[in-house]
Design a protein around this motif. Structure first.
Motif, short mmCIF file in Angstrom:
data_model
loop_
_atom_site.label_atom_id
_atom_site.label_comp_id
_atom_site.label_asym_id
_atom_site.label_seq_id
_atom_site.Cartn_x
_atom_site.Cartn_y
_atom_site.Cartn_z
N HIS A 177 32.56 18.77 11.49
CA HIS A 177 31.62 18.56 10.40
C HIS A 177 30.31 17.99 10.96
N GLY A 178 29.24 18.27 10.26
CA GLY A 178 27.94 17.74 10.67
C GLY A 178 27.27 17.07 9.49
N TYR A 179 25.95 16.98 9.58
CA TYR A 179 25.17 16.44 8.48
C TYR A 179 23.94 17.31 8.29
N MET A 180 23.31 17.19 7.10
CA MET A 180 22.16 18.03 6.79
C MET A 180 20.91 17.17 6.62
N ARG A 181 19.82 17.73 7.07
CA ARG A 181 18.50 17.12 6.90
C ARG A 181 17.63 18.15 6.20
N CYS A 182 17.06 17.78 5.05
CA CYS A 182 16.31 18.73 4.22
C CYS A 182 14.89 18.23 3.95
N SER A 183 14.00 19.19 3.76
CA SER A 183 12.64 18.89 3.35
C SER A 183 12.19 19.95 2.36
N VAL A 184 11.20 19.61 1.55
CA VAL A 184 10.58 20.55 0.60
C VAL A 184 9.08 20.51 0.82
N ASP A 185 8.51 21.68 1.08
CA ASP A 185 7.08 21.79 1.39
C ASP A 185 6.68 20.83 2.50
N GLY A 186 7.59 20.67 3.48
CA GLY A 186 7.31 19.83 4.64
C GLY A 186 7.57 18.36 4.44
N LYS A 187 7.96 17.94 3.25
CA LYS A 187 8.20 16.52 2.98
C LYS A 187 9.68 16.23 3.04
N ARG A 188 10.06 15.32 3.92
CA ARG A 188 11.46 14.97 4.12
C ARG A 188 12.06 14.37 2.86
N LEU A 189 13.28 14.84 2.50
CA LEU A 189 14.02 14.32 1.36
C LEU A 189 14.97 13.23 1.81
N SER A 190 15.11 12.20 1.00
CA SER A 190 16.06 11.13 1.28
C SER A 190 17.35 11.41 0.53
N MET A 191 18.46 11.54 1.26
CA MET A 191 19.75 11.84 0.66
C MET A 191 20.35 10.57 0.08
N PRO A 192 20.63 10.52 -1.21
CA PRO A 192 21.16 9.30 -1.82
C PRO A 192 22.65 9.13 -1.55
N GLY A 193 23.16 7.91 -1.78
CA GLY A 193 24.58 7.64 -1.64
C GLY A 193 24.90 6.93 -0.35
N PRO A 194 26.15 6.44 -0.25
CA PRO A 194 26.57 5.68 0.93
C PRO A 194 26.78 6.60 2.13
N MET A 195 26.64 6.06 3.32
CA MET A 195 26.93 6.79 4.55
C MET A 195 28.41 6.66 4.88
N PRO A 196 29.02 7.70 5.49
CA PRO A 196 28.40 8.97 5.91
C PRO A 196 28.40 10.05 4.84
N TYR A 197 28.75 9.69 3.61
CA TYR A 197 28.84 10.67 2.53
C TYR A 197 27.49 11.28 2.19
N ALA A 198 26.42 10.51 2.26
CA ALA A 198 25.13 10.92 1.71
C ALA A 198 24.66 12.27 2.22
N ASP A 199 24.72 12.50 3.53
CA ASP A 199 24.21 13.75 4.10
C ASP A 199 25.30 14.60 4.74
N GLN A 200 26.54 14.29 4.47
CA GLN A 200 27.66 14.98 5.13
C GLN A 200 27.72 16.44 4.72
N ALA A 201 27.89 17.32 5.68
CA ALA A 201 28.04 18.76 5.45
C ALA A 201 29.42 19.17 5.96
N ILE A 202 30.26 19.65 5.06
CA ILE A 202 31.66 19.94 5.37
C ILE A 202 31.84 21.44 5.56
N SER A 203 32.34 21.82 6.73
CA SER A 203 32.52 23.23 7.07
C SER A 203 33.99 23.62 7.03
N LYS A 204 34.22 24.88 6.66
CA LYS A 204 35.59 25.41 6.57
C LYS A 204 35.55 26.90 6.85
N TYR A 205 36.58 27.42 7.54
CA TYR A 205 36.67 28.86 7.77
C TYR A 205 37.26 29.55 6.55
N GLU A 206 36.61 30.63 6.12
CA GLU A 206 37.10 31.43 5.00
C GLU A 206 37.72 32.74 5.48
#
Length: 467
Positions: free
Chosen positions: A282-311
Motif C-alpha cells: 500500500h502507498g499514499y496519495m498526494r493530490c493537487s487541483v490547479d497546481g494547489k496542494r490539497l490537505s488530506m483530512p483525518g488521522p495518520m496514516p488513514y488520511a492519505d492512505q491508498a489501498i491496492s488490491k489485485y482484481e
C-alpha cells in the motif's frame, strides 16, 4: 437429572460440529497471493470453469436504492445517458487468458494439447434467461476455436443507478484446444435466449505465446509449455470508477457488495509486476487541483492512505537448463505475468460522503494525484472535474471504447524508467491501441501511450541469452 443434562451436552456438541463441518477455509498454493484468491461465493458466481451449457443463474440482488441513501446519487457521465446500451461490451471488464492443457502419453508422461481461451466478458443490456456469449478465436477470417458460454444475468431494479448486464465468468472449454500461437482476432457474439439471434458485439485482438519449460528436479528433456496472452498494451491505460455505496466494485458480479458506508473513488490500472509489484504494498496519495496542494483530512496514516488490491491476475514461468550454470541444481526461471489493480483512493464524492475525505465536486478544476511510497512517485493521474462535479468524459469514450456506468478513462503517467512495481514496459505495444487492440482514436490517448517508458524485456529471455 444427570442423564438429561448429559444428553443436552451431546446435542450441543453435535450441533457445533455439524456447523463447523460446513466452514470453508481457503487453501493457498505457493504460487498464489492472498489478493488473487477467489473466496467461496454464492453458487453460480465464481469458481469452477464453465462447462458447455451450464444452468443459468440469476444472482440474488438487492435494490440499493431502497436500502442506501447513495441511490440518490445519479449515474454520471453515461456517454449515452437516457438511452439503452444493450449490446455494448464493457471493454474495461474484458479479460482473456490462455489456459494450457495437457494429456498423459506413454508411461504417463504429460504432453501438451495446446491452449484454450478463458474469458471474463460483460455485455450491457437486459437479456433474457438462457442467453449466451459466443467467442470465436479466428485467424485470417478462419475460426480456430469457438466457445459458447451461457451467461449469468444481472437486472437492475427500481431506481438503482447501475446498468443491467450479462457476463461470462472464467468461461472455457477444454475441447477447443489448439497449439497455434501468434496473433488472433476474438469475435464476441451475443446470443438472445428467447430468439437464439446472434449479433457480433465486439472484435478484440490477442497475441498468444508459449513459455518453454523443463521438468522439475534433474529430469532431462522438456515439459509441456505454458501459454499466455501478453497485456503490454494496457500499461498506460487507467480508468476511475465512482462507486456508490452499496454497489459492487467494477469487477465483482452478483455478490454481496462491500459495505463501505460511503461513495468510493477507485482507480484501475494494469501491471506486469516486479517482485515488489507482486506483493503490491500500500502507498499514499498526494493530490493537487490547479497546481494547489490539497490537505488530506483525518488521522495518520488513514488520511492519505491508498489501498491496492489485485482484481485479475495470471502468470507463467519460463524455465530452462541451457546455460552451463543451470545444467545442475535449480533450473533457470523467468516469470512473466499481468495483473489488474484496483486502488482505493482517499477521496469521496456525491451525497453519501466518507468522513474525513475530500469530495471531488468540492474542488472543480484540473486534478493531479500521485501514488507514492516512501517519497517516490509510482503513478500519477490527471483528470478535470467540471461544473457537474464529475470527471470529464475522455475523448476515447466518445465512440471508441466503452466502460461501465460512472467510469471514466483518465490520463495516467508512469515515471521515467518505470516504477518499482513494474517489471516489463513495452512502448511499441501500447502504441497499437488499448483494450485488446482497439486503435487509439484521440490525440490525448495517443499522447498517453507515447509517454510510456521502457523497462525490462517484453518476454522471458532464455538463460543462454541473458546479458
Amino acid at each position: 437429572m444427570r442423564k438429561p443434562l448429559f444428553l443436552c451436552c451431546l446435542l450441543v456438541l453435535a450441533s457445533f460440529f455439524d456447523a463447523a463441518g460446513q466452514i470453508i477455509t481457503p487453501v493457498f498454493s505457493e504460487t498464489q497471493d492472498r489478493a488473487s484468491i477467489q473466496f467461496p461465493r454464492r453458487r453460480g458466481q465464481r469458481g469452477q470453469p464453465v462447462t458447455p451449457n451450464p444452468p443459468t443463474t440469476n444472482p440474488p440482488t438487492t435494490n440499493p436504492a431502497e436500502s442506501n441513501p447513495a441511490a440518490n446519487d445519479r449515474a454520471v457521465n453515461n456517454p449515452r445517458a437516457g438511452a439503452s446500451r444493450a449490446g455494448v461490451v464493457d471493454d474495461g471488464f474484458t479479460w482473456f487468458e490462455a489456459v494450457s492443457t495437457e494429456a498423459l502419453g506413454q508411461n504417463n508422461i504429460p504432453y501438451s494439447t495446446g491452449w484454450v481461451l478463458k474469458s471474463h466478458v460483460r455485455v450491457l443490456g437486459d437479456y433474457p434467461n438462457r442467453s449466451a456469449i459466443k467467442l470465436v478465436v479466428a485467424r485470417a477470417g478462419k475460426a480456430v476455436a469457438t466457445t459458447r458460454c451461457e451467461v449469468d444475468v444481472y437486472r437492475k431494479e427500481g431506481n438503482a443507478v447501475d446498468e443491467s448486464y450479462m457476463w461470462t465468468n472464467e468461461c472455457w472449454r477444454k475441447d477447443t484446444a489448439t497449439k497455434e500461437t501468434g496473433n488472433f482476432d476474438v469475435q464476441v457474439f451475443t446470443v438472445n435466449g428467447d430468439t437464439d439471434e446472434e449479433k457480433l458485439a465486439r472484435t478484440y485482438k490477442i497475441e498468444v505465446r508459449a513459455a518453454s519449460r523443463v521438468p522439475a528436479g534433474q529430469q532431462p528433456g522438456e515439459a509441456p509449455p505454458h501459454y499466455y496472452i501478453p497485456r503490454h498494451a494496457e500499461a498506460p491505460v487507467s480508468f476511475i470508477f465512482l462507486r456508490p455505496t452499496g454497489y459492487t466494485s467494477y469487477f465483482e458480479w452478483g455478490s454481496r457488495p462491500e459495505r463501505s458506508g460511503a461513495n468510493l473513488v477507485e482507480l484501475h490500472f494494469s501491471l506486469s509486476p516486479s517482485d515488489i509489484g507482486k506483493d503490491l504494498p500500500h502507498g499514499y496519495m498526494r493530490c493537487s487541483v490547479d497546481g494547489k496542494r490539497l490537505s488530506m483530512p483525518g488521522p495518520m496514516p488513514y488520511a492519505d492512505q491508498a489501498i491496492s488490491k489485485y482484481e485479475r491476475n495470471f502468470q507463467v514461468i519460463h524455465t530452462d537448463r541451457l546455460a552451463p550454470q543451470y545444467k545442475r541444481g535449480t533450473e533457470y526461471r523467468d516469470e512473466i505475468g499481468f495483473r489488474m489493480v484496483k486502488l482505493k483512493a482517499p477521496l469521496t464524492w456525491g451525497a453519501v460522503r466518507d468522513t474525513n475525505r475530500l469530495a471531488l465536486e468540492d474542488y472543480p478544476g484540473n486534478w493531479e494525484c500521485s501514488l507514492m511510497n516512501n517519497g517516490e512517485v509510482w503513478r500519477t493521474w490527471r483528470w478535470r472535474i467540471g461544473a457537474g462535479g464529475t470527471p470529464e468524459m475522455h475523448p476515447e469514450q466518445k465512440g471508441n471504447v466503452n466502460l461501465y456506468f460512472n467510469s471514466f478513462i483518465v490520463d495516467m503517467e508512469i515515471p521515467a524508467g518505470g516504477s518499482p512495481l513494474d517489471k516489463r514496459l513495452v512502448p511499441e505495444a501500447a502504441a497499437k491501441g488499448l483494450f485488446y487492440g482497439q486503435p487509439w482514436a484521440s490525440a490525448e490517448g495517443r499522447a498517453m501511450a507515447a509517454r510510456l517508458p521502457r523497462k525490462g524485456n517484453p518476454y522471458p529471455v532464455p538463460s543462454n541469452q541473458v546479458k
